[in-house]
Write an enzyme that holds these catalytic residues in place. Sequence first.
Site, PDB file in Angstrom:
ATOM      1  N   HIS A 454      41.832 -34.453  33.165  1.00 20.45           N
ATOM      2  CA  HIS A 454      40.776 -33.892  32.301  1.00 20.45           C
ATOM      3  C   HIS A 454      40.932 -34.410  30.866  1.00 20.45           C
ATOM      4  O   HIS A 454      39.984 -34.896  30.255  1.00 20.45           O
ATOM      5  CB  HIS A 454      40.875 -32.361  32.357  1.00 20.45           C
ATOM      6  CG  HIS A 454      40.020 -31.612  31.383  1.00 20.45           C
ATOM      7  ND1 HIS A 454      39.010 -30.770  31.791  1.00 20.45           N
ATOM      8  CD2 HIS A 454      40.036 -31.534  30.027  1.00 20.45           C
ATOM      9  CE1 HIS A 454      38.444 -30.228  30.719  1.00 20.45           C
ATOM     10  NE2 HIS A 454      39.055 -30.673  29.635  1.00 20.45           N
ATOM     11  N   GLU A 455      42.163 -34.317  30.341  1.00 19.37           N
ATOM     12  CA  GLU A 455      42.377 -34.691  28.935  1.00 19.37           C
ATOM     13  C   GLU A 455      42.352 -36.207  28.734  1.00 19.37           C
ATOM     14  O   GLU A 455      41.678 -36.712  27.843  1.00 19.37           O
ATOM     15  CB  GLU A 455      43.707 -34.119  28.415  1.00 19.37           C
ATOM     16  CG  GLU A 455      43.819 -32.601  28.457  1.00 19.37           C
ATOM     17  CD  GLU A 455      42.818 -31.879  27.554  1.00 19.37           C
ATOM     18  OE1 GLU A 455      42.143 -32.525  26.725  1.00 19.37           O
ATOM     19  OE2 GLU A 455      42.696 -30.648  27.706  1.00 19.37           O
ATOM     20  N   GLU A 512      33.100 -30.450  28.393  1.00 17.32           N
ATOM     21  CA  GLU A 512      34.150 -29.869  29.238  1.00 17.32           C
ATOM     22  C   GLU A 512      33.806 -30.070  30.711  1.00 17.32           C
ATOM     23  O   GLU A 512      34.674 -30.328  31.543  1.00 17.32           O
ATOM     24  CB  GLU A 512      34.341 -28.377  28.936  1.00 17.32           C
ATOM     25  CG  GLU A 512      34.902 -28.078  27.556  1.00 17.32           C
ATOM     26  CD  GLU A 512      36.215 -28.797  27.245  1.00 17.32           C
ATOM     27  OE1 GLU A 512      36.989 -29.086  28.179  1.00 17.32           O
ATOM     28  OE2 GLU A 512      36.451 -29.092  26.063  1.00 17.32           O
TER      29      GLU A 512
END
Length: 730
Positions: A454-455, A512
């Site tokens: 994700h990051e 996100e």
Amino acid sequence: RLSPQLLFTMVDSQYFLPNDIGISALDCTEAFRLLSPREKLYAHYLSRSAWYGGLAVLLQTSPESASIFVLLQRLFRKQPAAQLESMATAAGLSPEEYQAFLVYAAGLYANMGNYKSFGDTKFIPNLPQEKLKALVWQSQAFQDSPSEMEALWDSCSTLLFSLEDQQKQLGLGDKGITTYFSGNCCLKDAELAQKFLDSKNLSAYNTRLFKNTSEGKASYEVRLASAVQKGESGDTRCGKYDFEDCVFTVSRGDYAYLMKKVSENLEKAKDHAANENQKRMLEEYAQSFTFGSVEAHKEGSRFWIKDKGPIVESYIGFIESYRDPFGSRGEFEGFVAVVNKAMSERFAKLVSSAEVLLPELPWPKDFEKDRFLLPDFTSLDVLTFAGSGIPAGINIPNYDDIRQSEGFKNVSLGNVLAVAYATQKDKLTFLDEEDKDMYIKWKGPSFEVQVGLHELLGHGSGKLFVQDEKGTFNFEQDSVRNPETGEQITTWYKGNETWDSKFSTISCSYEECRAECVGLYLCLNKHVLSIFGHEDEDAEEVVYINWLNMVRAGLLGLEFFTPESKSWRQAHMQARFVILRVLLEAGEGLVTLKESTGKDGRPDALITLDRSKVHTVGKAAIERFLCKLQVIKSTADVEGGRALYEGYSAVSDTGSHNFLRLRETVLLRKEARKMFVQANTRVKGHVELVEYEGSAAGLIRSFTERFADDAEEVEAHLLELNKRDAPCWC
């Protein structure tokens, strides 16, 4: 449907923190012990800087937060929780009511205000107002300074308990409470201010907006956070401007006292910096907080990116824009953490594989950055995280121009992950019994993989198509085609436009969602799983639980939707609900969501995932959706983005699932989010680490001791800052 009485109890309990809420101490003893004396001093002064700056969040959250904070500090500085208990008994509080008060106080400290950092709903003490008043009157603080304490109580007691509709959540105009804008501002004012800021090439990150009307003409003050108030150097474009029949004044001095303390401690930290990059970084940060310059903060962030693999990692400033209802203004946060070397090795392997993994993402290479700038990716044990809440992972800086062309860093917060996501079987809702043991076993490892992807490859991927002020394009306008339509690109970012300013209210959650989808998509890759030490059957369990966790989180996300205003209060949870909708829409039995009745006779639900279809039906659905998300983001297609994202974000009682009714079930069975107790550092010849027990009393004590040397000065300035703007919120 739920009975009206049960519904009332459930909705009401949404605004209390339960007495048995999980409170855990963040353990960093070993990490801190291994630091050299110089590194400990560096960490100490950075922590002081972060804690002083973090107090600004009280002023960024609600009109009453700062006054409540000071009231609590004065009560508990005179009498620790154990001592105050005898006063509570004398005031007529039951043990449960006193515990409810301690939990409320801990909650206010942990969230830096009286609205939950995760979900933005107000919380109030779970005891009668007159009993809390009686306790205040019995306290030593009141005996010592009755008139001051009474004035403090009068200034905040009504709002402390009030649950009027507008006050139940953060929001702009009649949708909620915000102190990023004066009370007379609405969405149109926010949009106009953004246009003005763009025209002056000014960032909104460190600003608030105050509106006045005189002689029928609107005038606005854009106030920058800075230690200096006026008349001193530092280019921040301060002054008065006519703009679209209005007057805009750019001024300095928001949170002036706090910004001064931040800068002073950064200067002290500089004396113990490990290298030139750290020194230059701290100089620029201090300049930024002194003069209110985002440009200086960006310059500091450039040096921060260059400071590869430091032992003590930190970042500080007005960073995340989740809580600005318009999505442009940053909330203050500062963290200081120590590198966990063993875990960081895994993330380093992921970074070195990034260039192989990026082409696997489902968009054409023209939509990917021209060059992937290999970032730092480390696992950190948090020593200090000041702000409204602690995340599990971070990808920063948030400045698009720096991320696109100069790079970024990723961090995973190891000691947060270790305690935040531990789950007890009896509190595990909406899953099949067969899934529960496996979920408990693999939730931690799967979440570590998801956070990493994700990051690094979520937030770190994707290109924005830009035409700069000179008219130059950063993509081949003639040859690049939109993979969705096959046509030429017709929209892009112009000049000073950024992702945040263009997509405003949906930007945080949309991004996100894109990063979460990248995590789901790439965790199917065997090479990724082997980097994290998962092979064969174990690897498949990690994939299954990661996907199961995501669809369950989508259901749990309904807690953060407000039906009255049809708005979402938490970016990540909205994103996960959108993903649940996409995977339900994929059909073929991939995800099943059914309403049921629990063993306790109350409404329940069951969500299941067919593991045999994750690599086929699931992958294809995420592939299509992720490509759409990226193309819309790259091409600045705001209209298409809103239609797509708001469509999937809609919560209604029609269609194949009654999500409004499911929301009631989720609220009925929700578990409160954990709170963290953090250590303090103090210098006594050498730097000592002072730790506290993982309880409400421990959390309270950590805060009363955090500002022990200058408590009265800090509290007086907080009240003064609060009082100055009080008329603006009416």
